[in-house]
Design a protein around this motif. Structure first.
Motif, mmCIF file in Angstrom:
data_model
loop_
_atom_site.group_PDB
_atom_site.id
_atom_site.type_symbol
_atom_site.label_atom_id
_atom_site.label_comp_id
_atom_site.label_asym_id
_atom_site.label_seq_id
_atom_site.Cartn_x
_atom_site.Cartn_y
_atom_site.Cartn_z
ATOM 1 N N VAL B 89 0.841 -1.190 0.000
ATOM 2 C CA VAL B 89 0.000 0.000 0.000
ATOM 3 C C VAL B 89 0.882 1.249 0.000
ATOM 4 C CG1 VAL B 89 -1.776 1.258 1.239
ATOM 5 C CG2 VAL B 89 -1.807 -1.207 1.216
ATOM 6 N N ARG B 90 1.950 1.208 0.789
ATOM 7 C CA ARG B 90 2.786 2.400 0.928
ATOM 8 C C ARG B 90 3.488 2.733 -0.385
ATOM 9 N NH1 ARG B 90 5.971 0.792 4.991
ATOM 10 N NH2 ARG B 90 7.394 -0.050 3.448
ATOM 11 N N ASP B 91 4.201 1.744 -0.930
ATOM 12 C CA ASP B 91 4.997 2.026 -2.124
ATOM 13 C C ASP B 91 4.173 1.937 -3.395
ATOM 14 O OD1 ASP B 91 7.164 2.300 -0.482
ATOM 15 O OD2 ASP B 91 7.629 0.164 -0.550
ATOM 16 N N GLY B 92 3.295 0.917 -3.457
ATOM 17 C CA GLY B 92 2.567 0.683 -4.706
ATOM 18 C C GLY B 92 1.423 1.650 -4.933
ATOM 19 N N ILE B 93 0.832 2.153 -3.832
ATOM 20 C CA ILE B 93 -0.322 3.032 -4.018
ATOM 21 C C ILE B 93 0.005 4.459 -3.579
ATOM 22 C CG2 ILE B 93 -2.722 3.443 -3.379
ATOM 23 C CD1 ILE B 93 -3.055 0.448 -3.054
ATOM 24 N N ALA B 94 0.379 4.626 -2.299
ATOM 25 C CA ALA B 94 0.494 5.987 -1.771
ATOM 26 C C ALA B 94 1.676 6.737 -2.381
ATOM 27 C CB ALA B 94 0.611 5.945 -0.253
ATOM 28 N N TYR B 95 2.886 6.172 -2.250
ATOM 29 C CA TYR B 95 4.060 6.915 -2.720
ATOM 30 C C TYR B 95 4.104 6.974 -4.233
ATOM 31 C CZ TYR B 95 5.974 6.804 2.009
ATOM 32 O OH TYR B 95 6.171 6.975 3.331
ATOM 33 N N ASP B 96 3.619 5.909 -4.864
ATOM 34 C CA ASP B 96 3.679 5.844 -6.321
ATOM 35 C C ASP B 96 2.826 6.936 -6.951
ATOM 36 O OD1 ASP B 96 4.457 4.736 -8.731
ATOM 37 O OD2 ASP B 96 2.614 3.576 -8.890
ATOM 38 N N LEU B 97 1.634 7.172 -6.381
ATOM 39 C CA LEU B 97 0.724 8.128 -7.014
ATOM 40 C C LEU B 97 0.834 9.516 -6.412
ATOM 41 C CD1 LEU B 97 -2.337 5.833 -7.409
ATOM 42 C CD2 LEU B 97 -1.200 7.019 -9.248
ATOM 43 N N LEU B 98 1.096 9.597 -5.110
ATOM 44 C CA LEU B 98 1.044 10.900 -4.446
ATOM 45 C C LEU B 98 2.415 11.475 -4.151
ATOM 46 C CD1 LEU B 98 -1.826 10.219 -1.916
ATOM 47 C CD2 LEU B 98 -1.967 11.347 -4.098
ATOM 48 N N GLY B 99 3.452 10.672 -4.336
ATOM 49 C CA GLY B 99 4.771 11.152 -3.948
ATOM 50 C C GLY B 99 4.982 10.949 -2.460
ATOM 51 N N GLU B 100 6.225 11.086 -2.045
ATOM 52 C CA GLU B 100 6.561 10.736 -0.663
ATOM 53 C C GLU B 100 5.868 11.627 0.354
ATOM 54 O OE1 GLU B 100 10.197 8.801 1.618
ATOM 55 O OE2 GLU B 100 9.671 8.637 -0.480
ATOM 56 N N LYS B 101 5.815 12.944 0.062
ATOM 57 C CA LYS B 101 5.335 13.889 1.074
ATOM 58 C C LYS B 101 3.821 13.758 1.273
ATOM 59 C CE LYS B 101 5.076 18.807 1.541
ATOM 60 N NZ LYS B 101 3.973 18.938 0.587
ATOM 61 N N ASP B 102 3.079 13.864 0.175
ATOM 62 C CA ASP B 102 1.624 13.743 0.288
ATOM 63 C C ASP B 102 1.223 12.310 0.589
ATOM 64 O OD1 ASP B 102 0.938 16.416 -0.146
ATOM 65 O OD2 ASP B 102 1.311 16.171 -2.280
ATOM 66 N N GLY B 103 2.008 11.380 0.067
ATOM 67 C CA GLY B 103 1.714 9.976 0.323
ATOM 68 C C GLY B 103 1.720 9.679 1.804
#
Lengths: 181, 275, 78
Positions: B89-103
């Motif tokens: 979820v962290r890498d595949g969804i949140a960071y991948d689409l929103l970037g590290e900060k917003d993710g």
């Protein structure tokens, strides 16, 4: 769907799945809020802490390795300088030894020359002295002999002063003759 | 089906799946009701589906709270499984689409949505639970509203004052086209998004349940009520039912992923709206 | 054939079912196109597979929504 529709039509009651019951929404929201809080406040901070720790461990490992490398490099550096120093020292010692040797050689040579010169000078001096001695003794002897001879020849004696003068003159003549000859 | 059902006047008639499966009897807290709402709807009513949801939620809490209690630097097998799930979820969804900060900001929300949907989907194929917690509209609707509020919050926070103008009247369009574009944008952004989120999840699981029930009810009917030559047919439906169970497993994971990733996409669009 | 209105075959049920069947055609084709194009893209550039898969699922989700709205119409139109 067909059967469902039929059953619904037959039974006459139609629970519409698109209309939420109140308790449905209520319990769904409660479950969502509980899960959100647990993930937000408990699970994810733990995982984040673990990730940070792991990153720190990896970074620490890298730093340690870097330190070790730096240490090794420093050790190598110091060995190299020491080696260079030793080499320089050795070469300077060699140089010095060579210089010393040359100096000693020169000294020896100079002393030998000096000795030789001195010996030569002494020898010449002695030769000169011997010559002088021989010459003077020869001179007096030759004079005496000549006087004796001439006394005997002439039969008359002469006083010493005159005889000496005669001898000197004779000798001078001799020398002159020797020179001219 | 009606034909079969009426023909089977033997011991047990065919039980076709029905929508009533999704509205079982409220057996607990049926008492305090709201008189003016939906024919005396109980306030705290608990029926079979609510119970299944509670079981799924408790399982989720136990797995994650106990599983992350003693985290080790070098993970054990169970821990790496949990880390893999959370990392997906962290890498595949949140960071991948929103970037590290917003993710990072929206990670708790996305993680909760993903695992809640996943756990409640999986109850549909777990024996004895046998109904997906997400196949009744409550959970999909609540999650869709959460997702809706999340992307509106993200947009308003990022572009205060300009978010609604940006999303309703995109720049670079001739002014007279706004007459058409603005209603369309309004419908697609502010109406269809939550509706499709809700319907996609709920209908997938509802239809999946109906299909599974159909296959296994038919198997039961062929084997035990009809017998004889129908046994071969029953074996066929059993195989189909089994294949469909496997397919349902795939759908469970996929729907959880799609729900979470669509939430992330909506948040991303709201954050990126730079017109 | 004494009776002109002999019933040869009978179908009963809800015409909405047919409607849903029609409504499912579009999304089916759409999903097919999305997946097919994704496969083409991956075949051309295998290193983009991860990115394309995510986009594919998003595309499928949008396209597929129509089919589920189709199912749902039964409940609020009937």
């Amino acid at each position: 769907m067909l059967t469902t529709a039929l059953r619904m039509a037959e039974e006459g009651e139609q629970p519409n799945p698109l209309l939420p019951a109140f308790y449905d929404i209520l319990w769904s929201s409660v479950i969502f809020v509980v899960l959100l809080l647990i993930f937000w406040k408990v699970v994810l901070p733990r995982v984040q802490a673990l990730l940070d720790e792991r990153a720190a461990a990896i970074e620490g490992g890298i730093k340690k390795a870097e330190e070790a490398q730096a240490e090794a490099a420093a050790a190598l550096e110091s060995y190299n300088t020491q080696l260079a120093e030793a080499r320089a020292e050795a070469s300077s010692i060699k140089e010095k030894a060579r210089a010393d040797a040359a100096k000693i050689e020169a000294d020896l040579k100079a002393r030998a020359t000096e000795d030789a010169e001195r010996i030569t000078a002494q020898a010449q001096q002695r030769i000169e002295q011997e010559r002088q001695a021989a010459f003077s003794s020869l001179k007096s002897e030759v004079g005496t002999l000549a006087l004796d001879l001439s006394e005997k020849v002439v039969g008359e004696s002469m006083d010493d002063s005159r005889s000496a003068a005669i001898v000197d003159r004779f000798l001078a003549d001799l020398e002159r003759e020797g020179v001219s000859r | 089906m009606t034909l079969l059902a009426s023909a089977a006047n033997e011991p047990e008639p065919f039980h076709p799946p029905s929508l009533a499966d999704f509205f079982p009897q409220v057996f607990l807290f049926a008492e305090p009701t709201i008189p003016w709402f939906e024919d005396d709807s109980p306030i705290f009513g608990i029926n079979r589906i609510m119970l299944v949801r509670f079981i799924a939620a408790i399982a989720l809490i136990l797995i994650f709270v106990l599983g992350t209690r003693k985290m080790r630097l070098i993970p054990t097998r169970g821990q790496s499984l949990i880390e893999m799930g959370l990392g997906f979820v962290r890498d595949g969804i949140a960071y991948d689409l929103l970037g590290e900060k917003d993710g990072k900001r929206f990670l708790p929300l996305l993680t909760t949505i993903f695992f809640m949907v996943l756990a409640m989907n999986l109850t549909g194929v777990i024996p004895f639970l046998n109904i997906a917690g997400t196949s009744v509209i409550g959970v999909p609707l609540v999650l869709a509203i959460v997702s809706y509020l999340a992307f509106i919050y993200a947009g308003v926070k990022k572009h205060p004052g300009a978010f609604f103008r940006n999303s309703l009247a995109p720049a670079g369009v001739p002014w007279f086209l706004y007459i058409i574009v603005t209603p369309l944008e309004f419908i697609s952004t502010f109406l269809l998004r939550p509706i499709t989120l809700t319907l996609r999840l709920m209908m997938n699981l509802l239809v999946g349940h109906l299909m599974l029930v159909l296959f296994f009810a038919a198997t039961h009917f062929f084997l035990f009520s009809l017998g004889g030559g129908f046994i071969a047919l029953g074996a066929g439906t059993l195989v189909f039912g089994f294949a469909f169970t496997v397919f349902e497993l795939l759908v469970c994971v996929l729907q959880a992923y799609v729900f979470a990733i669509l939430t992330a996409v909506y948040i991303q669009l709201a954050l990126a709206e730079e017109h | 054939m004494d009776n002109a209105t002999t019933i040869l075959a009978e179908i009963n049920g809800n015409i909405g079912t047919v409607g849903y069947g029609l409504a499912a055609i579009g999304p089916a084709i759409g999903v097919g196109i999305v997946v097919g194009k994704t496969i083409e893209g991956v075949a051309r550039q295998p290193e983009l597979q991860g990115r394309l898969t995510v986009l594919m699922f998003i595309g499928i989700a949008f396209t597929e929504a129509l089919a589920f709205i189709g199912i749902a119409t039964f409940f609020f139109m009937v």
